[in-house]
Write a protein that holds these residues in place. Structure first.
Motif, PDB file in Angstrom:
ATOM      1  N   GLN A 139       0.833  -1.201   0.000  1.00  0.00           N
ATOM      2  CA  GLN A 139       0.000   0.000   0.000  1.00  0.00           C
ATOM      3  C   GLN A 139       0.868   1.251   0.000  1.00  0.00           C
ATOM      4  O   GLN A 139       0.537   2.254  -0.654  1.00  0.00           O
ATOM      5  CB  GLN A 139      -0.925   0.012   1.214  1.00  0.00           C
ATOM      6  CG  GLN A 139      -1.936   1.156   1.205  1.00  0.00           C
ATOM      7  CD  GLN A 139      -2.809   1.150  -0.035  1.00  0.00           C
ATOM      8  OE1 GLN A 139      -3.425   0.133  -0.377  1.00  0.00           O
ATOM      9  NE2 GLN A 139      -2.867   2.288  -0.735  1.00  0.00           N
ATOM     10  N   GLN A 140       2.010   1.187   0.693  1.00  0.00           N
ATOM     11  CA  GLN A 140       2.924   2.331   0.692  1.00  0.00           C
ATOM     12  C   GLN A 140       3.459   2.590  -0.709  1.00  0.00           C
ATOM     13  O   GLN A 140       3.581   3.747  -1.141  1.00  0.00           O
ATOM     14  CB  GLN A 140       4.078   2.083   1.659  1.00  0.00           C
ATOM     15  CG  GLN A 140       5.061   3.259   1.745  1.00  0.00           C
ATOM     16  CD  GLN A 140       6.236   2.975   2.668  1.00  0.00           C
ATOM     17  OE1 GLN A 140       6.111   2.222   3.639  1.00  0.00           O
ATOM     18  NE2 GLN A 140       7.385   3.576   2.371  1.00  0.00           N
ATOM     19  N   ILE A 141       3.778   1.517  -1.437  1.00  0.00           N
ATOM     20  CA  ILE A 141       4.243   1.668  -2.827  1.00  0.00           C
ATOM     21  C   ILE A 141       3.160   2.324  -3.671  1.00  0.00           C
ATOM     22  O   ILE A 141       3.425   3.241  -4.455  1.00  0.00           O
ATOM     23  CB  ILE A 141       4.648   0.297  -3.402  1.00  0.00           C
ATOM     24  CG1 ILE A 141       5.946  -0.198  -2.742  1.00  0.00           C
ATOM     25  CG2 ILE A 141       4.829   0.383  -4.916  1.00  0.00           C
ATOM     26  CD1 ILE A 141       6.328  -1.612  -3.119  1.00  0.00           C
ATOM     27  N   LEU A 142       1.922   1.860  -3.523  1.00  0.00           N
ATOM     28  CA  LEU A 142       0.813   2.443  -4.300  1.00  0.00           C
ATOM     29  C   LEU A 142       0.606   3.906  -3.937  1.00  0.00           C
ATOM     30  O   LEU A 142       0.327   4.738  -4.809  1.00  0.00           O
ATOM     31  CB  LEU A 142      -0.469   1.647  -4.055  1.00  0.00           C
ATOM     32  CG  LEU A 142      -0.471   0.189  -4.512  1.00  0.00           C
ATOM     33  CD1 LEU A 142      -1.860  -0.427  -4.298  1.00  0.00           C
ATOM     34  CD2 LEU A 142      -0.062   0.055  -5.972  1.00  0.00           C
ATOM     35  N   ASP A 143       0.750   4.241  -2.647  1.00  0.00           N
ATOM     36  CA  ASP A 143       0.598   5.634  -2.222  1.00  0.00           C
ATOM     37  C   ASP A 143       1.687   6.509  -2.829  1.00  0.00           C
ATOM     38  O   ASP A 143       1.436   7.671  -3.197  1.00  0.00           O
ATOM     39  CB  ASP A 143       0.648   5.725  -0.691  1.00  0.00           C
ATOM     40  CG  ASP A 143      -0.575   5.115  -0.020  1.00  0.00           C
ATOM     41  OD1 ASP A 143      -1.600   4.914  -0.711  1.00  0.00           O
ATOM     42  OD2 ASP A 143      -0.496   4.817   1.195  1.00  0.00           O
ATOM     43  N   THR A 144       2.902   5.971  -2.916  1.00  0.00           N
ATOM     44  CA  THR A 144       4.005   6.726  -3.524  1.00  0.00           C
ATOM     45  C   THR A 144       3.727   6.996  -4.992  1.00  0.00           C
ATOM     46  O   THR A 144       3.922   8.115  -5.492  1.00  0.00           O
ATOM     47  CB  THR A 144       5.330   5.961  -3.357  1.00  0.00           C
ATOM     48  OG1 THR A 144       5.613   5.792  -1.968  1.00  0.00           O
ATOM     49  CG2 THR A 144       6.482   6.704  -4.028  1.00  0.00           C
ATOM     50  N   ILE A 145       3.247   5.978  -5.709  1.00  0.00           N
ATOM     51  CA  ILE A 145       2.916   6.158  -7.134  1.00  0.00           C
ATOM     52  C   ILE A 145       1.771   7.153  -7.283  1.00  0.00           C
ATOM     53  O   ILE A 145       1.765   7.991  -8.198  1.00  0.00           O
ATOM     54  CB  ILE A 145       2.565   4.807  -7.780  1.00  0.00           C
ATOM     55  CG1 ILE A 145       3.770   3.864  -7.732  1.00  0.00           C
ATOM     56  CG2 ILE A 145       2.108   5.003  -9.224  1.00  0.00           C
ATOM     57  CD1 ILE A 145       3.464   2.445  -8.165  1.00  0.00           C
ATOM     58  N   ALA A 146       0.804   7.073  -6.371  1.00  0.00           N
ATOM     59  CA  ALA A 146      -0.343   7.981  -6.436  1.00  0.00           C
ATOM     60  C   ALA A 146       0.079   9.437  -6.279  1.00  0.00           C
ATOM     61  O   ALA A 146      -0.612  10.350  -6.742  1.00  0.00           O
ATOM     62  CB  ALA A 146      -1.367   7.607  -5.368  1.00  0.00           C
ATOM     63  N   ALA A 147       1.219   9.672  -5.640  1.00  0.00           N
ATOM     64  CA  ALA A 147       1.697  11.039  -5.422  1.00  0.00           C
ATOM     65  C   ALA A 147       2.262  11.667  -6.691  1.00  0.00           C
ATOM     66  O   ALA A 147       2.441  12.891  -6.751  1.00  0.00           O
ATOM     67  CB  ALA A 147       2.750  11.054  -4.314  1.00  0.00           C
ATOM     68  N   PHE A 148       2.548  10.853  -7.698  1.00  0.00           N
ATOM     69  CA  PHE A 148       3.056  11.394  -8.955  1.00  0.00           C
ATOM     70  C   PHE A 148       1.956  12.174  -9.669  1.00  0.00           C
ATOM     71  O   PHE A 148       0.803  11.731  -9.700  1.00  0.00           O
ATOM     72  CB  PHE A 148       3.530  10.269  -9.882  1.00  0.00           C
ATOM     73  CG  PHE A 148       4.919   9.776  -9.597  1.00  0.00           C
ATOM     74  CD1 PHE A 148       5.992  10.208 -10.344  1.00  0.00           C
ATOM     75  CD2 PHE A 148       5.143   8.874  -8.582  1.00  0.00           C
ATOM     76  CE1 PHE A 148       7.273   9.752 -10.083  1.00  0.00           C
ATOM     77  CE2 PHE A 148       6.420   8.408  -8.301  1.00  0.00           C
ATOM     78  CZ  PHE A 148       7.487   8.855  -9.060  1.00  0.00           C
ATOM     79  N   PRO A 200       5.609   9.497  -0.142  1.00  0.00           N
ATOM     80  CA  PRO A 200       4.721  10.272  -1.027  1.00  0.00           C
ATOM     81  C   PRO A 200       4.943  11.777  -0.941  1.00  0.00           C
ATOM     82  O   PRO A 200       4.923  12.480  -1.964  1.00  0.00           O
ATOM     83  CB  PRO A 200       3.318   9.876  -0.535  1.00  0.00           C
ATOM     84  CG  PRO A 200       3.492   8.513   0.041  1.00  0.00           C
ATOM     85  CD  PRO A 200       4.848   8.518   0.671  1.00  0.00           C
ATOM     86  N   GLU A 201       5.168  12.297   0.277  1.00  0.00           N
ATOM     87  CA  GLU A 201       5.366  13.745   0.419  1.00  0.00           C
ATOM     88  C   GLU A 201       6.654  14.204  -0.266  1.00  0.00           C
ATOM     89  O   GLU A 201       6.746  15.338  -0.755  1.00  0.00           O
ATOM     90  CB  GLU A 201       5.377  14.151   1.890  1.00  0.00           C
ATOM     91  CG  GLU A 201       6.355  13.393   2.780  1.00  0.00           C
ATOM     92  CD  GLU A 201       5.777  12.113   3.380  1.00  0.00           C
ATOM     93  OE1 GLU A 201       6.330  11.649   4.402  1.00  0.00           O
ATOM     94  OE2 GLU A 201       4.770  11.583   2.841  1.00  0.00           O
ATOM     95  N   MET A 202       7.650  13.320  -0.332  1.00  0.00           N
ATOM     96  CA  MET A 202       8.886  13.644  -1.046  1.00  0.00           C
ATOM     97  C   MET A 202       8.605  13.771  -2.542  1.00  0.00           C
ATOM     98  O   MET A 202       9.102  14.690  -3.206  1.00  0.00           O
ATOM     99  CB  MET A 202       9.940  12.563  -0.811  1.00  0.00           C
ATOM    100  CG  MET A 202      11.197  12.736  -1.633  1.00  0.00           C
ATOM    101  SD  MET A 202      12.306  11.309  -1.497  1.00  0.00           S
ATOM    102  CE  MET A 202      13.431  11.642  -2.846  1.00  0.00           C
ATOM    103  N   ILE A 203       7.809  12.846  -3.060  1.00  0.00           N
ATOM    104  CA  ILE A 203       7.434  12.893  -4.483  1.00  0.00           C
ATOM    105  C   ILE A 203       6.685  14.185  -4.785  1.00  0.00           C
ATOM    106  O   ILE A 203       6.961  14.872  -5.780  1.00  0.00           O
ATOM    107  CB  ILE A 203       6.568  11.681  -4.863  1.00  0.00           C
ATOM    108  CG1 ILE A 203       7.365  10.387  -4.736  1.00  0.00           C
ATOM    109  CG2 ILE A 203       6.008  11.821  -6.285  1.00  0.00           C
ATOM    110  CD1 ILE A 203       8.531  10.264  -5.687  1.00  0.00           C
TER     111      ILE A 203
END
Length: 410
Positions: free
Chosen positions: A246-255, A394-397
């Motif tokens: 879920q963390q990976i998906l959240d990171t992608i969602a931040a793009f 995600p906030e870094m992205i």
């Protein structure tokens, strides 16, 4: 009586029939009886009729197929000769059934390779034509070919300069698509042979990339890269727990997810120069999304060049080693134009490296998952990249791409 031979079977809910000879009024009754006996009391959802050796079919024979169509939802006639196809077309049966012409056979023996993509390899077939040969394990290459042709057609309408195919062919056991490309050469091989024109040609492909990225696609005509990569991440799921996934998906969602046109595999071996103009090949990955994902191919090849030169990554660019080492830095400088400086270049490279990681991770996982006994070094490489991605929040992205978008704005 005219002779017709019928052979067939039902397998995996599909009725397969091989037709050979001629079907006319003198034998249509017997032919229909044989077909219906093959069908029996079964209710397959599809029928495939191989007409490679069918020499002629009359209206009486076509009525057999019409009756079959009423019993089976999907009827496909394959390997149809040009003469028999004309009969299907004139009678309107190409609108009723999926009728597919037989494919011309070509040989690539002795043909030089000029490009390589995710699904196949491009060869110079003759002085005025090239062929892309699709080698896709466990997939229907015809479906991929048709998707790429449709991508190329739609991208061309949007102004992306791309070659349009004119023939689907058989190349041994593989399928291929032929393009007319008179006097064309990959940019990779051209800048290797003409180093004095390196800066000019890199500027050309950078200008083309900027032009593509200035194109906004409407009406969801192409798949979103973000949507695509989220689906591909399923290959990674077995290597992480649910919280990590879920963390990976959240990171992608931040793009960011703009409707910006992307070629999807942009590098010198997928760009051709013809009469001084640049054209694109390998249109299977055309999507919409953030331009940073466009840079992932060249970024990855540059990374391999620095860290794994034994893999000879310059071959994927179609250049020699010395030329390949200059491509990515020169492309960034040309793409940024008067906004280029060490700080902006570093920002773009950092974003491109993250985009590269997200793009290649599912492919690595898929290869490891498919291996009967994955090599320890392959597993180590996969887990290392997963750990790298999990360290990106995600906030870094969001913060990084706010800066990137400000940089790339015209």
């Amino acid at each position: 009586m005219t002779v017709v031979n019928i052979d067939g079977k039902i397998e995996n809910n599909n009725l397969s029939i091989i037709l050979s000879g001629k079907v006319d009024s003198s034998n249509a009754g017997d032919a229909e009886k044989q077909v219906m006996e093959l069908l029996g009391d079964n209710s397959p959802t599809a029928a495939t009729i191989d007409a490679e050796k069918l020499e002629y079919i009359s209206s009486a024979g076509l009525r057999i197929l019409l009756k079959l169509k009423k019993k089976i939802p999907t009827v496909t006639v394959i390997n149809v000769t040009s003469e028999v196809y004309d009969i299907f077309e004139v009678t309107g049966f190409t609108e009723i059934l999926d009728v597919q012409k037989a494919y011309r056979c070509v040989s690539i023996e002795g043909c030089p390779e000029i490009g390589r993509g995710a699904y196949g390899t491009v060869y110079r077939l003759s002085e005025d034509s090239i062929v892309k040969v699709y080698r896709v394990e466990g997939a229907n290459s015809i479906d991929i070919i048709k998707r790429e042709q449709e991508n190329a057609r739609k991208a061309f309408v949007y102004g992306m300069p791309t070659a349009i195919s004119y023939d689907i062919v058989k190349v041994g056991n593989d399928m291929g698509v032929v393009y007319e490309m008179l006097d064309a050469q990959t940019v990779g091989s051209y800048i290797t042979e003409h180093p004095e024109e390196f800066d000019q040609r890199i500027q050309q492909i950078a200008d083309l990339a900027r032009s593509i990225h200035a194109t906004v696609v409407k009406n969801n005509e192409f798949q979103s890269f973000k949507e695509f990569i989220i689906g591909e991440m399923e290959h990674v799921r077995k290597w992480v727990n649910e919280e990590q996934f879920q963390q990976i998906l959240d990171t992608i969602a931040a793009f960011p997810d703009p409707s910006t046109l992307l070629h999807g595999d942009f590098h010198p071996k997928n760009t051709l120069i013809r009469n001084g103009e640049i054209e694109l090949i390998d249109m299977g990955d055309v999507r919409v999304g953030h331009p940073i994902f466009e840079f992932s191919s060249m970024c990855m090849l540059d990374t391999l060049l620095k860290n794994n030169p034994q893999m000879q990554p310059w071959q994927f660019m179609g250049t020699d080693e010395a030329t390949a080492s200059k491509v990515w830095p020169a492309f960034i400088k040309s793409y940024l134009g008067d906004k280029f400086n060490p700080q902006t270049a570093e920002l773009l490279i950092k974003a491109a490296q993250i985009g590269m990681l997200i793009k290649v991770l599912p492919s690595i996982a898929a290869r490891v998952n498919a291996a009967p006994e994955p090599r320890p070094e392959s597993i180590a490489m996969l887990t290392s990249r997963i750990e790298t991605l999990l360290a990106i929040k995600p906030e870094m992205i969001a913060g990084l791409f706010k800066q990137v978008d400000a940089l790339l704005q015209n």
